[in-house]
Write a protein that holds these residues in place. Structure first.
Motif, PDB file in Angstrom:
ATOM      1  N   UNK A 243      -8.713  14.170   6.809  1.00  0.00           N
ATOM      2  CA  UNK A 243      -7.988  14.323   5.545  1.00  0.00           C
ATOM      3  C   UNK A 243      -7.330  12.998   5.150  1.00  0.00           C
ATOM      4  N   UNK A 244      -7.585  12.552   3.940  1.00  0.00           N
ATOM      5  CA  UNK A 244      -7.073  11.247   3.516  1.00  0.00           C
ATOM      6  C   UNK A 244      -5.568  11.126   3.686  1.00  0.00           C
ATOM      7  N   UNK A 245      -4.852  12.187   3.343  1.00  0.00           N
ATOM      8  CA  UNK A 245      -3.402  12.145   3.408  1.00  0.00           C
ATOM      9  C   UNK A 245      -2.847  12.008   4.801  1.00  0.00           C
ATOM     10  N   UNK A 246      -3.673  12.313   5.811  1.00  0.00           N
ATOM     11  CA  UNK A 246      -3.236  12.200   7.206  1.00  0.00           C
ATOM     12  C   UNK A 246      -3.633  10.884   7.836  1.00  0.00           C
ATOM     13  N   UNK A 272      -4.903   1.137  -9.602  1.00  0.00           N
ATOM     14  CA  UNK A 272      -6.015   2.068  -9.790  1.00  0.00           C
ATOM     15  C   UNK A 272      -6.056   2.526 -11.241  1.00  0.00           C
ATOM     16  N   UNK A 273      -6.951   3.460 -11.547  1.00  0.00           N
ATOM     17  CA  UNK A 273      -7.071   3.941 -12.930  1.00  0.00           C
ATOM     18  C   UNK A 273      -5.824   4.674 -13.398  1.00  0.00           C
ATOM     19  N   UNK A 311       3.037   7.502   0.609  1.00  0.00           N
ATOM     20  CA  UNK A 311       2.971   8.755   1.365  1.00  0.00           C
ATOM     21  C   UNK A 311       1.801   9.632   0.961  1.00  0.00           C
ATOM     22  N   UNK A 312       0.989   9.150   0.026  1.00  0.00           N
ATOM     23  CA  UNK A 312      -0.158   9.916  -0.441  1.00  0.00           C
ATOM     24  C   UNK A 312      -1.284   8.954  -0.814  1.00  0.00           C
ATOM     25  N   UNK A 313      -2.530   9.440  -0.841  1.00  0.00           N
ATOM     26  CA  UNK A 313      -3.668   8.560  -1.144  1.00  0.00           C
ATOM     27  C   UNK A 313      -3.591   7.986  -2.559  1.00  0.00           C
ATOM     28  N   UNK A 314      -4.270   6.859  -2.762  1.00  0.00           N
ATOM     29  CA  UNK A 314      -4.360   6.214  -4.067  1.00  0.00           C
ATOM     30  C   UNK A 314      -5.790   6.268  -4.592  1.00  0.00           C
ATOM     31  N   UNK A 315      -6.742   5.876  -3.766  1.00  0.00           N
ATOM     32  CA  UNK A 315      -8.115   5.671  -4.230  1.00  0.00           C
ATOM     33  C   UNK A 315      -8.907   6.957  -4.150  1.00  0.00           C
ATOM     34  N   UNK A 316      -9.437   7.408  -5.281  1.00  0.00           N
ATOM     35  CA  UNK A 316     -10.195   8.655  -5.344  1.00  0.00           C
ATOM     36  C   UNK A 316     -11.526   8.516  -4.607  1.00  0.00           C
TER      37      UNK A 316
END
Length: 338
Positions: A243-246, A272-273, A311-316
């Motif tokens: 999971x990206x967030x982890x 990012x966008x 604390x959270x993902x940036x890149x989709x």
């Protein structure tokens, strides 16, 4: 920042005598216990954006930013637990929650494309302020030519972070226009706005009325586009293991200097966008053939590795655009993937 510490009681008396305390029923301006200093704040801005705050606007109150409403409005919490809403004094960023009026921004045409461009610029300004101020302990300074409260009973203040006046920085970077009034910082702000407008920084790209804000993006499934004299390649690792967030330190962007000379990237930004913005620290240089990797998560910065601390993902994972801008706000390189 340097400066002599003042006793809390002295600052409190000064605030009362200056009319800084708000009426009953409205959150008071409460100096932090043991931290009620009147400090000299030296703005650390790009070389072409010099400026030292007017002494009378130096911070006299401390608070923590608990919410960013938009690019020019934040909510704060004082050390005694009370809360307030701050309108950054002297500036106006494009609207995000309402319709923009192009005529308020010099040189921006009254077209639908310009309105779309201003809305995008407003989102960018909001994200810049979110990235810089959310959760941060800031200083608040005031203006002898302005009242303490504006529309909707919002506190009018200069916001300081790490000794830098954020209001001024937003104007200098082109994220905000100067709000016409008699505030004492006006002359300095108007000069910064003119430089930003002449350089086409930030919202001032909207003077060309292009729907995408005047920026180039790659459309070939991942090839980077660069300005003619740029020597920067971008690679993206968006899909972290698990999971990206982890696993935020396995999500990263790498900037590679493909030129023969060292590339000074201090003050440059990566976004990012959705206009989440990471600012590269001053003095950073990428050697010829060398790389700088920006990780989304937290870690210890080195010469070649930087950590965004999010604390959270940036890149989709399914596609996004990486945009690198130099210290003037000019697009140096982009990469679209997905």
């Amino acid at each position: 920042m340097a400066g002599a510490r003042s006793l809390v009681v002295v600052v409190a008396v000064l605030l009362v005598s200056a009319g800084c305390l708000s009426p009953a029923g409205v959150g008071e301006l409460t100096p932090a216990a043991g931290d009620a200093s009147t400090e000299t704040a030296t703005a650390t801005v790009a070389d072409d954006l010099p400026g030292t705050p007017v002494p009378s606007t130096e911070p006299v109150v401390r608070a923590t930013v608990v919410e960013v409403v938009d690019g020019d409005t934040v909510k704060i919490r004082y050390d005694n637990g009370t809360r307030d809403t701050v309108r950054l004094l002297g500036i106006d960023t494009p609207e995000v929650h309402a319709e923009n009026t192009p005529g308020e921004f010099e040189g921006v045409p009254d077209t639908e494309q310009a309105r779309q461009c201003l809305r995008q610029s407003g989102v960018r300004a909001s994200n810049v302020v979110e990235d810089r101020l959310a959760g941060e302990r800031v200083g608040l300074g005031f203006d002898e030519n302005e009242g303490r409260r504006g529309y909707y009973d919002r506190l009018l203040a200069y916001v300081y972070l790490d000794g830098e006046q954020v209001n001024y920085r937003l104007v200098a970077e082109g994220h905000a226009r100067v709000y016409d009034s008699e505030f004492v910082e006006g002359e300095r702000y108007y000069a910064a706005e003119e430089r930003a407008r002449d350089a086409g920084r930030g919202l001032w790209t909207c003077t060309t009325a292009t729907a995408d804000g005047g920026e180039t993006t790659a459309s070939d499934g991942g090839q980077a586009e660069r300005t003619a004299d740029a020597t920067l390649d971008i690679s993206v690792h968006a899909d972290a293991a698990g999971p990206d967030g982890d696993n935020l330190t396995d999500e990263y962007v790498t900037l590679t200097n493909t030129g023969d000379d060292a590339l000074a990237v201090g003050g440059w930004t990566v976004s990012d966008e959705a206009d989440h913005v990471y600012r590269i620290s001053e003095g950073t240089t990428i050697a010829p053939g060398g790389s700088l990797t920006v990780y989304t998560g937290s870690g210890s910065d080195t010469e070649t590795d930087r950590y965004w601390g999010r604390n959270s993902p940036v890149w989709n994972n399914d596609g996004d655009t990486v945009t690198v801008r130099d210290a003037r706000g000019t697009t140096a390189a982009t990469r679209t993937y997905g």
